[in-house]
Write a protein that holds these residues in place. Structure first.
Motif, short mmCIF file in Angstrom:
data_model
loop_
_atom_site.label_atom_id
_atom_site.label_comp_id
_atom_site.label_asym_id
_atom_site.label_seq_id
_atom_site.Cartn_x
_atom_site.Cartn_y
_atom_site.Cartn_z
N ASN A 36 3.94 5.68 -5.46
CA ASN A 36 4.21 5.28 -6.85
C ASN A 36 5.64 4.79 -7.01
O ASN A 36 6.37 5.18 -7.93
CB ASN A 36 3.92 6.45 -7.80
N THR A 37 6.05 3.97 -6.06
CA THR A 37 7.43 3.43 -6.05
C THR A 37 7.35 1.92 -5.89
O THR A 37 7.44 1.39 -4.77
CB THR A 37 8.25 4.05 -4.90
N PRO A 38 7.13 1.18 -6.98
CA PRO A 38 6.96 -0.28 -6.87
C PRO A 38 8.20 -1.01 -6.38
O PRO A 38 8.11 -2.10 -5.82
CB PRO A 38 6.59 -0.70 -8.29
N PHE A 51 0.83 -1.20 0.00
CA PHE A 51 0.00 0.00 0.00
C PHE A 51 0.86 1.26 0.00
O PHE A 51 0.63 2.18 -0.78
CB PHE A 51 -0.93 0.00 1.21
N ILE A 52 1.86 1.31 0.87
CA ILE A 52 2.73 2.49 0.94
C ILE A 52 3.47 2.68 -0.39
O ILE A 52 3.62 3.81 -0.88
CB ILE A 52 3.70 2.39 2.12
N ARG A 53 3.90 1.59 -0.99
CA ARG A 53 4.57 1.70 -2.30
C ARG A 53 3.62 2.28 -3.35
O ARG A 53 4.03 3.09 -4.19
CB ARG A 53 5.09 0.33 -2.74
N SER A 54 2.36 1.88 -3.29
CA SER A 54 1.39 2.41 -4.26
C SER A 54 1.13 3.90 -4.01
O SER A 54 0.96 4.67 -4.96
CB SER A 54 0.08 1.62 -4.17
N PRO A 87 6.39 6.63 6.01
CA PRO A 87 6.80 7.62 5.01
C PRO A 87 5.79 8.75 4.87
O PRO A 87 4.58 8.53 4.73
CB PRO A 87 6.92 6.79 3.76
N SER A 88 6.31 9.99 4.89
CA SER A 88 5.46 11.17 4.95
C SER A 88 5.92 12.30 4.01
O SER A 88 5.57 13.46 4.21
CB SER A 88 5.43 11.71 6.40
N SER A 89 6.67 11.97 3.01
CA SER A 89 7.18 12.99 2.09
C SER A 89 6.06 13.65 1.31
O SER A 89 5.00 13.04 1.06
CB SER A 89 8.17 12.38 1.09
N VAL A 90 6.30 14.88 0.88
CA VAL A 90 5.39 15.56 -0.05
C VAL A 90 5.41 14.81 -1.37
O VAL A 90 6.48 14.45 -1.87
CB VAL A 90 5.83 17.02 -0.23
N ARG A 91 4.25 14.57 -1.95
CA ARG A 91 4.14 13.86 -3.23
C ARG A 91 3.60 14.81 -4.28
O ARG A 91 2.41 15.06 -4.36
CB ARG A 91 3.18 12.66 -3.07
N LEU A 92 4.49 15.37 -5.10
CA LEU A 92 4.09 16.30 -6.15
C LEU A 92 4.66 15.86 -7.49
O LEU A 92 5.65 15.13 -7.55
CB LEU A 92 4.57 17.72 -5.82
#
Length: 382
Positions: free
Chosen positions: A15-17, A9-12, A377-382
Protein backbone atom coordinates in the motif's frame (compact mmCIF):
# COMPACT_ATOMS: atom_id res chain seq x y z
CA UNK A 1 10.54 -10.20 -17.31
CA UNK A 2 7.90 -7.55 -16.64
CA UNK A 3 9.78 -5.42 -14.11
CA UNK A 4 7.20 -2.61 -14.16
CA UNK A 5 4.42 -5.07 -13.34
CA UNK A 6 6.44 -6.53 -10.47
CA UNK A 7 7.21 -3.07 -9.09
CA UNK A 8 3.53 -2.10 -9.22
CA UNK A 9 2.49 -5.35 -7.60
CA UNK A 10 4.90 -4.97 -4.67
CA UNK A 11 3.77 -1.37 -4.19
CA UNK A 12 0.16 -2.55 -4.05
CA UNK A 13 1.02 -5.27 -1.51
CA UNK A 14 2.57 -2.69 0.84
CA UNK A 15 0.00 0.00 0.00
CA UNK A 16 2.82 2.35 -0.95
CA UNK A 17 2.06 3.88 -4.38
CA UNK A 18 5.08 6.19 -4.13
CA UNK A 19 8.32 6.47 -2.20
CA UNK A 20 10.83 4.00 -0.81
CA UNK A 21 9.89 0.46 0.21
CA UNK A 22 12.53 -1.12 2.50
CA UNK A 23 13.55 -4.76 2.38
CA UNK A 24 12.57 -5.42 5.99
CA UNK A 25 11.51 -2.67 8.39
CA UNK A 26 10.84 -3.25 12.10
CA UNK A 27 7.32 -2.98 13.49
CA UNK A 28 6.78 -1.55 16.97
CA UNK A 29 3.11 -1.90 17.79
CA UNK A 30 3.12 -3.54 21.20
CA UNK A 31 4.54 -2.78 24.63
CA UNK A 32 7.92 -1.55 23.41
CA UNK A 33 7.58 2.01 24.67
CA UNK A 34 6.10 1.01 28.04
CA UNK A 35 8.76 -1.60 28.79
CA UNK A 36 11.64 0.67 27.80
CA UNK A 37 10.28 3.49 29.96
CA UNK A 38 10.03 1.06 32.87
CA UNK A 39 13.74 0.32 32.57
CA UNK A 40 14.50 4.05 32.57
CA UNK A 41 12.39 4.55 35.68
CA UNK A 42 14.12 1.61 37.38
CA UNK A 43 17.59 2.98 36.43
CA UNK A 44 18.63 -0.61 35.61
CA UNK A 45 19.53 -0.07 31.98
CA UNK A 46 22.72 -2.13 31.75
CA UNK A 47 23.24 -5.90 31.93
CA UNK A 48 21.35 -6.39 35.20
CA UNK A 49 17.57 -6.13 35.33
CA UNK A 50 14.30 -8.01 35.23
CA UNK A 51 13.91 -7.79 31.45
CA UNK A 52 17.15 -9.65 30.76
CA UNK A 53 15.88 -12.55 32.84
CA UNK A 54 12.42 -12.30 31.30
CA UNK A 55 13.90 -12.31 27.79
CA UNK A 56 15.84 -15.48 28.54
CA UNK A 57 12.75 -17.16 29.96
CA UNK A 58 10.69 -16.18 26.93
CA UNK A 59 13.33 -17.48 24.54
CA UNK A 60 13.57 -20.80 26.35
CA UNK A 61 9.80 -21.22 26.34
CA UNK A 62 9.42 -20.14 22.72
CA UNK A 63 12.14 -22.44 21.38
CA UNK A 64 11.49 -25.33 23.75
CA UNK A 65 15.09 -25.25 24.95
CA UNK A 66 15.91 -25.73 28.62
CA UNK A 67 18.18 -22.70 28.78
CA UNK A 68 18.65 -19.40 26.96
CA UNK A 69 21.46 -16.89 27.47
CA UNK A 70 21.14 -13.30 26.28
CA UNK A 71 23.98 -11.59 24.39
CA UNK A 72 24.49 -8.18 22.82
CA UNK A 73 24.16 -9.45 19.23
CA UNK A 74 24.03 -12.58 17.11
CA UNK A 75 27.73 -12.56 16.26
CA UNK A 76 28.74 -12.55 19.93
CA UNK A 77 26.29 -15.38 20.57
CA UNK A 78 27.95 -17.46 17.85
CA UNK A 79 31.44 -16.49 19.01
CA UNK A 80 30.64 -17.70 22.53
CA UNK A 81 29.05 -20.83 21.10
CA UNK A 82 32.32 -21.63 19.33
CA UNK A 83 34.22 -21.30 22.60
CA UNK A 84 31.63 -23.34 24.49
CA UNK A 85 31.79 -26.06 21.83
CA UNK A 86 35.54 -26.31 22.42
CA UNK A 87 36.93 -24.59 19.34
CA UNK A 88 40.58 -23.65 19.92
CA UNK A 89 42.90 -21.45 17.85
CA UNK A 90 44.04 -23.40 14.81
CA UNK A 91 41.04 -25.77 14.83
CA UNK A 92 38.86 -26.08 11.76
CA UNK A 93 35.10 -25.55 11.65
CA UNK A 94 32.85 -26.74 8.84
CA UNK A 95 30.22 -24.27 7.65
CA UNK A 96 28.53 -23.23 4.43
CA UNK A 97 29.82 -20.67 1.90
CA UNK A 98 26.35 -19.23 1.30
CA UNK A 99 25.74 -17.27 4.49
CA UNK A 100 26.08 -13.82 6.01
CA UNK A 101 29.70 -13.04 6.83
CA UNK A 102 29.04 -13.11 10.60
CA UNK A 103 28.95 -16.92 10.48
CA UNK A 104 32.52 -17.17 9.21
CA UNK A 105 33.66 -14.20 11.29
CA UNK A 106 32.49 -15.78 14.56
CA UNK A 107 34.53 -18.87 13.72
CA UNK A 108 37.54 -16.64 13.12
CA UNK A 109 36.96 -14.69 16.35
CA UNK A 110 37.42 -17.97 18.24
CA UNK A 111 40.65 -18.65 16.34
CA UNK A 112 39.00 -21.24 14.11
CA UNK A 113 39.55 -21.76 10.39
CA UNK A 114 36.39 -22.14 8.26
CA UNK A 115 35.93 -25.02 5.85
CA UNK A 116 33.21 -24.37 3.28
CA UNK A 117 30.91 -27.23 2.26
CA UNK A 118 28.12 -26.92 -0.30
CA UNK A 119 24.43 -26.22 0.33
CA UNK A 120 21.23 -27.75 -1.03
CA UNK A 121 19.42 -25.73 -3.70
CA UNK A 122 15.99 -26.21 -2.13
CA UNK A 123 16.85 -25.27 1.49
CA UNK A 124 19.85 -22.96 0.82
CA UNK A 125 21.38 -24.56 3.92
CA UNK A 126 24.28 -26.94 4.47
CA UNK A 127 23.81 -30.11 2.40
CA UNK A 128 24.04 -33.38 4.36
CA UNK A 129 25.12 -35.18 1.18
CA UNK A 130 27.92 -32.69 0.58
CA UNK A 131 28.93 -32.85 4.25
CA UNK A 132 29.11 -36.64 4.23
CA UNK A 133 31.04 -36.64 0.97
CA UNK A 134 33.57 -34.17 2.39
CA UNK A 135 34.05 -36.12 5.61
CA UNK A 136 34.34 -39.46 3.84
CA UNK A 137 37.17 -37.98 1.78
CA UNK A 138 38.92 -35.82 4.37
CA UNK A 139 37.74 -36.82 7.86
CA UNK A 140 39.02 -39.54 10.18
CA UNK A 141 38.66 -40.23 13.90
CA UNK A 142 41.92 -40.43 15.85
CA UNK A 143 42.63 -42.55 18.93
CA UNK A 144 41.07 -39.88 21.15
CA UNK A 145 37.84 -39.91 19.14
CA UNK A 146 38.50 -36.50 17.60
CA UNK A 147 37.77 -35.84 13.94
CA UNK A 148 40.96 -34.95 12.09
CA UNK A 149 41.19 -33.46 8.61
CA UNK A 150 43.48 -35.89 6.76
CA UNK A 151 44.35 -33.19 4.24
CA UNK A 152 45.49 -30.52 6.73
CA UNK A 153 46.16 -32.56 9.86
CA UNK A 154 44.02 -30.15 11.89
CA UNK A 155 41.14 -31.02 14.22
CA UNK A 156 37.62 -30.42 12.90
CA UNK A 157 36.21 -28.98 16.11
CA UNK A 158 32.66 -28.01 15.12
CA UNK A 159 30.09 -27.82 12.35
CA UNK A 160 27.99 -24.66 11.91
CA UNK A 161 25.06 -24.93 9.46
CA UNK A 162 22.86 -21.88 8.94
CA UNK A 163 19.08 -21.81 8.41
CA UNK A 164 19.03 -19.37 5.50
CA UNK A 165 16.26 -16.73 5.45
CA UNK A 166 14.45 -18.74 8.13
CA UNK A 167 14.07 -21.90 6.01
CA UNK A 168 15.13 -24.94 8.05
CA UNK A 169 17.81 -27.05 6.40
CA UNK A 170 17.98 -30.84 6.63
CA UNK A 171 19.26 -30.51 10.15
CA UNK A 172 18.46 -34.00 11.42
CA UNK A 173 20.59 -35.56 8.68
CA UNK A 174 23.40 -33.09 9.37
CA UNK A 175 23.20 -33.88 13.10
CA UNK A 176 23.46 -37.62 12.42
CA UNK A 177 26.59 -37.12 10.31
CA UNK A 178 28.17 -34.89 12.95
CA UNK A 179 27.44 -37.53 15.59
CA UNK A 180 29.05 -40.23 13.43
CA UNK A 181 32.23 -38.16 13.16
CA UNK A 182 32.09 -36.85 16.74
CA UNK A 183 31.87 -33.23 15.61
CA UNK A 184 29.97 -30.81 17.90
CA UNK A 185 27.01 -29.25 16.09
CA UNK A 186 26.27 -25.54 16.57
CA UNK A 187 23.27 -24.16 14.69
CA UNK A 188 23.40 -20.64 13.33
CA UNK A 189 19.68 -20.00 13.71
CA UNK A 190 20.11 -16.22 13.51
CA UNK A 191 17.39 -15.84 10.86
CA UNK A 192 15.02 -18.60 11.92
CA UNK A 193 13.25 -17.51 15.10
CA UNK A 194 9.84 -19.18 14.90
CA UNK A 195 10.94 -21.85 12.38
CA UNK A 196 10.54 -25.58 12.98
CA UNK A 197 11.77 -28.89 11.60
CA UNK A 198 9.42 -31.76 12.44
CA UNK A 199 7.82 -29.63 15.17
CA UNK A 200 11.18 -28.96 16.86
CA UNK A 201 12.38 -25.36 16.88
CA UNK A 202 15.61 -24.64 15.07
CA UNK A 203 18.63 -24.39 17.34
CA UNK A 204 17.72 -27.53 19.31
CA UNK A 205 19.36 -30.18 17.16
CA UNK A 206 22.93 -29.83 18.37
CA UNK A 207 24.98 -28.73 21.32
CA UNK A 208 24.00 -25.08 20.97
CA UNK A 209 21.92 -22.77 18.81
CA UNK A 210 22.28 -19.03 18.31
CA UNK A 211 19.86 -16.26 17.30
CA UNK A 212 20.04 -12.63 16.19
CA UNK A 213 17.73 -9.71 16.97
CA UNK A 214 19.33 -7.22 14.60
CA UNK A 215 17.27 -4.32 13.28
CA UNK A 216 16.24 -6.23 10.15
CA UNK A 217 15.14 -9.47 11.84
CA UNK A 218 11.57 -10.70 12.38
CA UNK A 219 11.93 -9.76 16.06
CA UNK A 220 14.35 -6.95 16.81
CA UNK A 221 15.67 -4.89 19.69
CA UNK A 222 18.13 -2.97 17.54
CA UNK A 223 20.84 -5.55 18.15
CA UNK A 224 20.69 -8.47 20.59
CA UNK A 225 21.45 -12.16 20.41
CA UNK A 226 20.76 -15.37 22.26
CA UNK A 227 22.25 -18.81 22.82
CA UNK A 228 20.04 -21.80 23.53
CA UNK A 229 21.14 -25.16 24.89
CA UNK A 230 19.78 -28.14 26.80
CA UNK A 231 23.03 -28.68 28.70
CA UNK A 232 22.99 -27.09 32.20
CA UNK A 233 26.78 -26.94 32.46
CA UNK A 234 27.13 -25.20 29.12
CA UNK A 235 24.34 -22.78 30.06
CA UNK A 236 26.08 -21.82 33.33
CA UNK A 237 29.41 -21.38 31.57
CA UNK A 238 27.82 -19.30 28.80
CA UNK A 239 26.31 -16.87 31.29
CA UNK A 240 29.56 -16.72 33.26
CA UNK A 241 31.89 -15.89 30.39
CA UNK A 242 29.37 -13.51 28.80
CA UNK A 243 29.57 -11.38 31.97
CA UNK A 244 33.39 -11.01 32.06
CA UNK A 245 33.74 -14.29 34.01
CA UNK A 246 33.20 -12.39 37.24
CA UNK A 247 32.87 -14.48 40.40
CA UNK A 248 29.73 -13.32 42.27
CA UNK A 249 30.59 -11.20 45.31
CA UNK A 250 29.05 -8.21 47.05
CA UNK A 251 32.01 -5.95 46.35
CA UNK A 252 35.13 -7.80 45.17
CA UNK A 253 36.23 -7.84 41.54
CA UNK A 254 37.49 -11.35 40.94
CA UNK A 255 37.49 -13.16 37.58
CA UNK A 256 38.51 -16.77 37.06
CA UNK A 257 39.05 -16.94 33.27
CA UNK A 258 39.12 -14.75 30.19
CA UNK A 259 35.59 -13.45 29.84
CA UNK A 260 33.63 -11.23 27.47
CA UNK A 261 31.45 -8.19 27.98
CA UNK A 262 28.69 -9.74 25.87
CA UNK A 263 25.66 -9.55 28.21
CA UNK A 264 22.50 -7.98 26.77
CA UNK A 265 21.55 -4.64 28.43
CA UNK A 266 18.26 -4.51 30.31
CA UNK A 267 16.94 -1.59 28.24
CA UNK A 268 17.51 -3.57 25.05
CA UNK A 269 16.00 -6.70 26.57
CA UNK A 270 12.86 -4.72 27.38
CA UNK A 271 12.41 -3.95 23.70
CA UNK A 272 13.07 -7.60 22.84
CA UNK A 273 10.43 -8.85 25.28
CA UNK A 274 7.80 -6.58 23.76
CA UNK A 275 8.72 -7.87 20.32
CA UNK A 276 8.66 -11.53 21.36
CA UNK A 277 5.12 -11.06 22.63
CA UNK A 278 4.11 -10.24 19.04
CA UNK A 279 6.03 -13.05 17.32
CA UNK A 280 2.98 -15.24 16.54
CA UNK A 281 1.27 -12.26 14.90
CA UNK A 282 4.40 -11.37 12.96
CA UNK A 283 4.86 -14.88 11.61
CA UNK A 284 1.19 -15.25 10.67
CA UNK A 285 1.47 -11.99 8.76
CA UNK A 286 4.73 -12.99 7.06
CA UNK A 287 3.34 -16.38 6.02
CA UNK A 288 0.37 -14.61 4.47
CA UNK A 289 2.75 -12.33 2.56
CA UNK A 290 4.70 -15.35 1.33
CA UNK A 291 1.47 -16.90 0.03
CA UNK A 292 0.60 -13.67 -1.80
CA UNK A 293 4.02 -13.63 -3.45
CA UNK A 294 3.83 -17.30 -4.39
CA UNK A 295 0.47 -16.86 -6.09
CA UNK A 296 1.70 -13.87 -8.08
CA UNK A 297 5.13 -15.05 -9.18
CA UNK A 298 4.33 -18.69 -9.88
CA UNK A 299 1.66 -17.71 -12.40
CA UNK A 300 4.41 -15.79 -14.18
CA UNK A 301 6.87 -18.66 -14.23
CA UNK A 302 9.17 -17.26 -11.53
CA UNK A 303 10.37 -19.63 -8.81
CA UNK A 304 9.75 -18.50 -5.22
CA UNK A 305 11.66 -19.85 -2.22
CA UNK A 306 9.38 -22.04 -0.14
CA UNK A 307 9.50 -24.22 2.96
CA UNK A 308 10.27 -27.91 2.53
CA UNK A 309 8.30 -30.94 3.70
CA UNK A 310 8.32 -31.43 7.49
CA UNK A 311 9.33 -27.80 8.06
CA UNK A 312 7.54 -24.63 9.06
CA UNK A 313 9.44 -21.48 8.13
CA UNK A 314 9.13 -17.99 9.52
CA UNK A 315 9.62 -16.53 5.99
CA UNK A 316 11.93 -13.87 7.37
CA UNK A 317 12.94 -12.84 3.86
CA UNK A 318 11.07 -13.84 0.75
CA UNK A 319 13.24 -14.77 -2.21
CA UNK A 320 13.01 -15.37 -5.93
CA UNK A 321 15.19 -17.72 -7.97
CA UNK A 322 15.78 -16.10 -11.35
CA UNK A 323 17.09 -17.74 -14.50
CA UNK A 324 20.58 -16.27 -14.76
CA UNK A 325 23.06 -13.77 -13.36
CA UNK A 326 22.11 -11.34 -16.12
CA UNK A 327 18.42 -11.53 -15.28
CA UNK A 328 19.23 -11.17 -11.59
CA UNK A 329 21.24 -8.01 -12.21
CA UNK A 330 18.56 -6.49 -14.44
CA UNK A 331 15.91 -7.25 -11.81
CA UNK A 332 17.95 -5.63 -9.04
CA UNK A 333 18.75 -2.59 -11.15
CA UNK A 334 15.16 -1.98 -12.18
CA UNK A 335 13.45 -2.40 -8.82
CA UNK A 336 16.06 -0.50 -6.82
CA UNK A 337 15.99 2.31 -9.37
CA UNK A 338 12.26 2.50 -8.66
CA UNK A 339 12.79 2.67 -4.87
CA UNK A 340 11.69 -0.90 -4.19
CA UNK A 341 14.55 -2.31 -2.18
CA UNK A 342 15.76 -5.72 -3.34
CA UNK A 343 19.05 -7.44 -2.66
CA UNK A 344 21.06 -10.33 -4.04
CA UNK A 345 21.97 -13.24 -1.82
CA UNK A 346 25.42 -12.92 -0.26
CA UNK A 347 28.70 -13.26 -2.09
CA UNK A 348 30.13 -16.67 -1.26
CA UNK A 349 32.45 -16.61 1.75
CA UNK A 350 35.31 -18.31 -0.11
CA UNK A 351 35.33 -15.37 -2.54
CA UNK A 352 36.02 -12.84 0.22
CA UNK A 353 39.64 -11.80 0.62
CA UNK A 354 40.04 -13.05 4.19
CA UNK A 355 38.59 -16.49 3.43
CA UNK A 356 39.88 -17.10 -0.09
CA UNK A 357 42.48 -19.65 1.07
CA UNK A 358 40.07 -21.74 3.14
CA UNK A 359 39.48 -25.35 2.17
CA UNK A 360 36.31 -25.93 0.15
CA UNK A 361 34.33 -28.84 -1.10
CA UNK A 362 32.58 -28.68 -4.46
CA UNK A 363 30.40 -25.55 -4.29
CA UNK A 364 28.24 -26.13 -7.35
CA UNK A 365 24.89 -25.44 -5.68
CA UNK A 366 26.10 -22.41 -3.73
CA UNK A 367 27.53 -20.89 -6.91
CA UNK A 368 24.31 -21.57 -8.81
CA UNK A 369 22.23 -19.88 -6.09
CA UNK A 370 24.60 -16.94 -5.74
CA UNK A 371 23.93 -16.06 -9.37
CA UNK A 372 20.14 -16.29 -9.19
CA UNK A 373 18.59 -15.54 -5.76
CA UNK A 374 17.20 -12.12 -4.87
CA UNK A 375 15.29 -10.99 -1.78
CA UNK A 376 12.20 -8.84 -2.14
CA UNK A 377 10.43 -6.62 0.45
CA UNK A 378 9.34 -8.77 3.39
CA UNK A 379 8.29 -6.42 6.19
CA UNK A 380 5.40 -7.20 8.51
CA UNK A 381 2.27 -5.42 7.22
CA UNK A 382 -0.04 -4.46 10.10
Amino acid sequence: MMFEEITSFIRSVFNTPEGFIPLHAPYFGGNERRYVLETLDSTFVSSVGEYVNKFEQMMAELTGAKYAIATVNGTTALHLAMILAGVKPGDEVITQPLTFVATANAISHAGGIPIFVDVDRDTLGLSPKALLRFLEEHGALNADGQCINKTTGKRIAACVPMHTFGFPLRIIEVAEICKKYNIPLVEDAAESLGSYYKDIHTGNFGLLGTFSFNGNKTVTCGAGGAIITNDPGIARHAKHISTTAKIPHSWEFDHDEVGYNYRLPNITAALACAQLEQLPTFIKNKRELAHIYQNFFQTRGINVLDEMKDTRANFWLNGLVLNSLEERNSFLQSLNDNQVMCRPIWKLMNKLEMYKDCQCGSLENATWLEQRVVNIPSSVRL
